[in-house]
Scaffold this motif. Sequence first.
Motif, PDB file in Angstrom:
ATOM      1  N   GLN A   1      -0.187  11.515  -8.186  1.00  0.00           N
ATOM      2  CA  GLN A   1      -1.604  11.658  -7.856  1.00  0.00           C
ATOM      3  C   GLN A   1      -2.183  12.807  -8.674  1.00  0.00           C
ATOM      4  O   GLN A   1      -1.667  13.911  -8.652  1.00  0.00           O
ATOM      5  CB  GLN A   1      -1.765  11.920  -6.354  1.00  0.00           C
ATOM      6  CG  GLN A   1      -3.014  11.322  -5.736  1.00  0.00           C
ATOM      7  CD  GLN A   1      -4.260  12.140  -6.053  1.00  0.00           C
ATOM      8  OE1 GLN A   1      -4.191  13.342  -6.206  1.00  0.00           O
ATOM      9  NE2 GLN A   1      -5.398  11.470  -6.138  1.00  0.00           N
TER      10      GLN A   1
ATOM     11  N   GLU B   1      -3.892   5.041  -1.094  1.00  0.00           N
ATOM     12  CA  GLU B   1      -4.758   5.810  -0.216  1.00  0.00           C
ATOM     13  C   GLU B   1      -4.432   7.293  -0.359  1.00  0.00           C
ATOM     14  O   GLU B   1      -3.278   7.696  -0.188  1.00  0.00           O
ATOM     15  CB  GLU B   1      -4.589   5.371   1.235  1.00  0.00           C
ATOM     16  CG  GLU B   1      -4.947   3.917   1.490  1.00  0.00           C
ATOM     17  CD  GLU B   1      -4.756   3.525   2.939  1.00  0.00           C
ATOM     18  OE1 GLU B   1      -4.489   4.444   3.760  1.00  0.00           O
ATOM     19  OE2 GLU B   1      -4.863   2.336   3.247  1.00  0.00           O
ATOM     20  N   VAL B   2      -5.466   8.089  -0.630  1.00  0.00           N
ATOM     21  CA  VAL B   2      -5.287   9.530  -0.837  1.00  0.00           C
ATOM     22  C   VAL B   2      -5.696  10.262   0.443  1.00  0.00           C
ATOM     23  O   VAL B   2      -6.796  10.047   0.972  1.00  0.00           O
ATOM     24  CB  VAL B   2      -6.118  10.020  -2.031  1.00  0.00           C
ATOM     25  CG1 VAL B   2      -5.931  11.530  -2.213  1.00  0.00           C
ATOM     26  CG2 VAL B   2      -5.695   9.277  -3.289  1.00  0.00           C
TER      27      VAL B   2
ATOM     28  N   ARG C   1       0.838  -1.187   0.000  1.00  0.00           N
ATOM     29  CA  ARG C   1       0.000   0.000   0.000  1.00  0.00           C
ATOM     30  C   ARG C   1       0.874   1.238   0.000  1.00  0.00           C
ATOM     31  O   ARG C   1       2.057   1.198   0.351  1.00  0.00           O
ATOM     32  CB  ARG C   1      -0.953   0.012   1.192  1.00  0.00           C
ATOM     33  CG  ARG C   1      -0.243   0.092   2.550  1.00  0.00           C
ATOM     34  CD  ARG C   1      -1.251   0.135   3.711  1.00  0.00           C
ATOM     35  NE  ARG C   1      -2.065  -1.051   3.777  1.00  0.00           N
ATOM     36  CZ  ARG C   1      -3.369  -1.078   3.490  1.00  0.00           C
ATOM     37  NH1 ARG C   1      -3.988   0.033   3.129  1.00  0.00           N
ATOM     38  NH2 ARG C   1      -4.051  -2.193   3.569  1.00  0.00           N
TER      39      ARG C   1
ATOM     40  N   SER D   1      -2.580  -1.017  -3.064  1.00  0.00           N
ATOM     41  CA  SER D   1      -3.580  -0.015  -2.698  1.00  0.00           C
ATOM     42  C   SER D   1      -2.958   1.380  -2.648  1.00  0.00           C
ATOM     43  O   SER D   1      -1.840   1.559  -2.144  1.00  0.00           O
ATOM     44  CB  SER D   1      -4.200  -0.346  -1.339  1.00  0.00           C
ATOM     45  OG  SER D   1      -4.825  -1.624  -1.385  1.00  0.00           O
TER      46      SER D   1
ATOM     47  N   SER E   1     -10.421  10.381  -4.319  1.00  0.00           N
ATOM     48  CA  SER E   1     -10.728   8.971  -4.103  1.00  0.00           C
ATOM     49  C   SER E   1      -9.467   8.122  -4.108  1.00  0.00           C
ATOM     50  O   SER E   1      -8.441   8.499  -4.680  1.00  0.00           O
ATOM     51  CB  SER E   1     -11.680   8.473  -5.191  1.00  0.00           C
ATOM     52  OG  SER E   1     -11.070   8.604  -6.468  1.00  0.00           O
ATOM     53  N   SER E   2      -9.528   6.973  -3.443  1.00  0.00           N
ATOM     54  CA  SER E   2      -8.412   6.031  -3.417  1.00  0.00           C
ATOM     55  C   SER E   2      -8.466   5.126  -4.643  1.00  0.00           C
ATOM     56  O   SER E   2      -9.461   5.090  -5.376  1.00  0.00           O
ATOM     57  CB  SER E   2      -8.467   5.195  -2.136  1.00  0.00           C
ATOM     58  OG  SER E   2      -8.350   6.011  -0.994  1.00  0.00           O
TER      59      SER E   2
ATOM     60  N   LYS F   1       0.448   5.648   0.836  1.00  0.00           N
ATOM     61  CA  LYS F   1      -0.330   6.820   1.214  1.00  0.00           C
ATOM     62  C   LYS F   1       0.233   8.034   0.490  1.00  0.00           C
ATOM     63  O   LYS F   1       1.432   8.281   0.519  1.00  0.00           O
ATOM     64  CB  LYS F   1      -0.300   7.041   2.714  1.00  0.00           C
ATOM     65  CG  LYS F   1      -1.047   5.982   3.509  1.00  0.00           C
ATOM     66  CD  LYS F   1      -1.054   6.321   4.993  1.00  0.00           C
ATOM     67  CE  LYS F   1      -1.836   5.268   5.773  1.00  0.00           C
ATOM     68  NZ  LYS F   1      -1.895   5.577   7.234  1.00  0.00           N
TER      69      LYS F   1
END
Length: 824
Positions: free
Chosen positions: A333, A361-362, A265, A359, A338-339, A267
Amino acid sequence: MVQKGFILCILSTGSSKLISEDELLIITNDYDDIYGNRTITYTVTSPPKFGSIMWKQAENSTQEISSFTQNMVKERAVLYAQTKPVAWSATDSFTFNASCPPASLQAYIFNIHISYENIGPEHRSALCTNTGAVVAEGSSVLIDKSKLDASNLLGKLDEAERHFYEVWYEITSPPLHGTIVVGEKNLTHERLKFSQFNLHKHGIIYVHDDSETTHDNFTFDVWLNPKGKLAQRPQNADYVVSEIFNITVTPVNDRPPVLKTGSPRLKVVKGDTVTLDPENLYVEDQDTPPEELYYTVISKPKNGFLALEGQLNKSAITFTQADVNHGRVHFVQKGEPSSGVIYFSITDGFHRPLYKLFSIEVENITISVVNNTGLTLLQGQTTVTLTFEHLAAVTNEKDAFIKYLVTGPPRHGSVMVMEKPVTYFDQEDLHTGRLFYNMTDLSSSQDSFEFTVFTSESNLTNQVVNITVRPLIHLGEHVRIPDGIPVKLRKDVLDATELASLSASDPIFEILEPPKHGKLVKVTFDLGGASHSVESFTFRDVEQGRVAIEENINFQTINGNTTAARYNVTAVHPLNDSFVFLLKASNVQPAMGEFVYLVLPFDPITGKHILSEPTKLPTYNRTTNAMSPMYPPSHLDPTTRPHRTASKLKPRNRWGNHTRSRSTVPHVPRTTMGKLDPSPKNTLVRMESLPRPASDPLLIILPLLACLLLIVILVVLILVFRHRREKRAHPAMIQDLTGNPGEDILARGPYLGQPERSLAVPSVIVTPLTPSCPGSPVLEEVHDAALVPAVSPFLLCTWSPLDPDSAQQCSPATPPLKQNQYWV
């Protein structure tokens, strides 16, 4: 020209070694001969002693030669063959001439070192052959005489004895990742021995254990053993050679890659670009290097894309684990909140691909204030710098520009950037120290302003910076007050001298919160020294000892333990008390402070505090900088009087000798109230009873009367002493006059028993120079110069009656006489 010579390791007569261009090379200076048409010829003029120069022909046949060319050396067709027996080592050489018409070289010597020991430039082995072996992972390899050969050890023996010995090996440390097999014996847990004959005929086998290793080895001893006898290692270590046989393992791709990050993942802040690292995505394969582990993006996320270093505007479909390890993979990004998820495969090119989800994640952009300590102005100071130590904000937005907007300006001053009032400033102003707060209204002890901090994507409102004025006073620390008796407050615990000097006024203390367990009292002289509770007092009252603290906690002693009856406080843990005051003075701001002290039980009989063990005292009263020029307080035991310093003897004005301007008032750090010092000192404030203040007129008159009485007594004693001394001197003079009639009169001096006159009137003794009757001098006291006969010669003598011990001085002279001079 390059001519180095070489070292030949021989196993037996007939050993040979090629002569390469590394050992023998001659070039010409004909740079136009780029095709090498010129031929350089070597002619051997003096052949070697222990061998011959040979030409290696096709099918490994050789022919002895006496000349050769540089091209033959380049083609590795020239070798030296050792044909005659030598000892353990020997040196051989041959001499040659070189020519390349029309040029030629003089004779050169080519040296050859012959030895049964392998002492080449790298010195890897003393054996003739110890090359090691290469084996595939999980496979085996044959170790024969081409890889391990110690036959050169026979060269240590005479040629006639060599046939009676053979070479034996013993493995002293087996390999860690495999086994050694000799015939039917598997060397795993035993020290296996084998001979050089076995290596020549069958060899030994190394079997790898299929572990994920790339290197292995075993150590062995080798020695010469008599034929037909049991192989046994000699006791003398000089006859044993110990070495290591290295084995290189070639990995085999027999294991698939393994994903080490259990849940990949990442972030990322909205609109930001983040670099992937092994913490986000890591695949391990012991058989495959990271450069050969490939990622393939199967499904792209909707909120961004992966890109490689240098191509951040282009989506990357494939990359390697090495790219991730070196930070060359980035996620861009695009700004959607949204993620998202990346679906990719991992392969090493040999096994089936591994499919995984990654994954994304934003996070929203946020801003927060991480430091807001407020500002502190020392009383009398109007300007203070606002820096990162007082105010700072951070945001997760990349390359964000943080700004501050003053939404509620201060009431008693202004926020300024370089002497200009502003309502807007940025982070750079805080960083460079260009931001100030200036107090213009000196009627308040505190101020504040409200602000909003923001970036282009976020903001934080309703933030307040508090501004507090700190009193310009030095409060005593570790002060202990006895219970039940009034104790005067002195300058050593409540010193506002600097404030009085700065403001040219008498500072006033207004009590905002009185002591919780006592009261502040003040002495009034007009009421006969009575005291009453006060709500305010001046610094002059403190200097004159008119203000005192009176605590009333009602400590009681129960079963040997002292306690506070109302508050259940033991003497070991005394009670804290304090009073809060507002300090005012002319032309400066008021400032609020707190004086903190400890209350201890007091024994009126012994005059001491009742403490069963040392007590840790609080250190609350810190209101001025350590570098403040004010006099430090002296915390004294009740039985010790303060030392009078030289500064107290100097002339000073009403409030001290301080004349510092407002700009020189030092900056003072913040005060921490209510915290205990871990290692304070056990010191006491000087205690004074309160019946009469120090300024009572009787306390001044009585010492003066006592001094006057002492002076009178001293004068009387001096007069009595002188009178008694004069009485003792009179009979002594008469005794000298009557007891020594035959002595020379001039030698006796003035003490001759004549009636003593007053000390205030000079008196002399007159003696004629020629007495009428020797031995019976005629003495006469002369009181007037007119009585002296004018016709007789006299001596003029001078003598002071105030100093009887002084010498008499006489000299011949004639009248007239001066005052206090007499004829003798």
